[in-house]
Design a protein around this motif. Sequence first.
Motif: not given
Length: 331
Positions: A48-56, A211-228
């Motif tokens: 809860r409240g964290e972000t998983l980056g999914l890359v490939g 601010r809202l305590g959101l949880t993200y699944l962040f899908i991207s092929h941009d590894l630099s942005m996922v690192r951020h």
Amino acid sequence: MSAAQAAAPDALVQVEDLSVHFPVYAGLFKRRVGEIRAVDGVSFTIPRGETLGLVGESGCGKSTTGRAVLRLYEPTAGRILFEGRDIARLGGEALRRTRPRMQMIFQDPQASLNPRMTVGSIIAEPLDEHLSLSRRERRDKVETLLDAVGMNPRFADRYPHEFSGGQRQRIGIARALALDPAFIVCDEPIAALDVSIQAQVVNLLEDLQQRLGLTYLFISHDLSMVRHIATQVAVMYLGTIVELASRDQLYAAPRHPYTQALLSAVPVADPHVEATRSHIILTGDVPSPSNPPSGCRFRTRCPVAQPRCAEAAPPLRRLSDGRRVACHFAD
């Protein structure tokens, strides 16, 4: 024990052995002749409240995974635990009651916004579907949402074509926030935007998360942005996860050969460091998901593949440092 089964008590989303297979039909009578294994046995946990980056790479099953977790695609097998409840087989009214808690930000803001509707109507559409608000309450909510994503509330009466790509994506984010969700799938939300705008959108997502305590699944092929933005990262290849680790672990010392190849392609800002780096060039093409290789799916392009890799698929096993890697030779 799967990654999901070993989750912390505060896990919001737990995915266990998720598979999504699409049937393939051919011939005059459209007989089923095979299937495309878009997602094949994927497991992960998002606290809860964290972000998983999914890359490939493109076509590896990232977007299909995200849509299946939200039940926009029907899972073939596996469990999807959201707030401790398995939603993989929910239907009808039970699924409808769950949807406000799970939302999605789409890749192309121009394609995901109805050009015939005003911005206010677009953002209010989920409110009209799930809530009973007066006209004044509806208007106030829309203006509050526009303000939350950094847009002038007076823009509610304009149409999507009057805005830039970054502004349209902010409208999409406002729509996703309308029902106060706990979990948002961000399906490559910056891929269609100019580079100068991408950082603004990612910073907005981070600010909303805090601010809202959101949880993200962040899908991207941009590894630099996922690192951020990500707190943990899962690397997908041909429908399976090959490495799952914390952000710092993965970027400091990737352990799977595919992850190593991906990160070697990311340029470094320091020209002196970049000049001394070695790049791993993968040969061959990505196999078809309708006929994946035996054993390890990456073996046909892997620089360290051995005969053993063709005989048995490596499990996503936990290493001594806590990360999970699907490779026979990772230690």
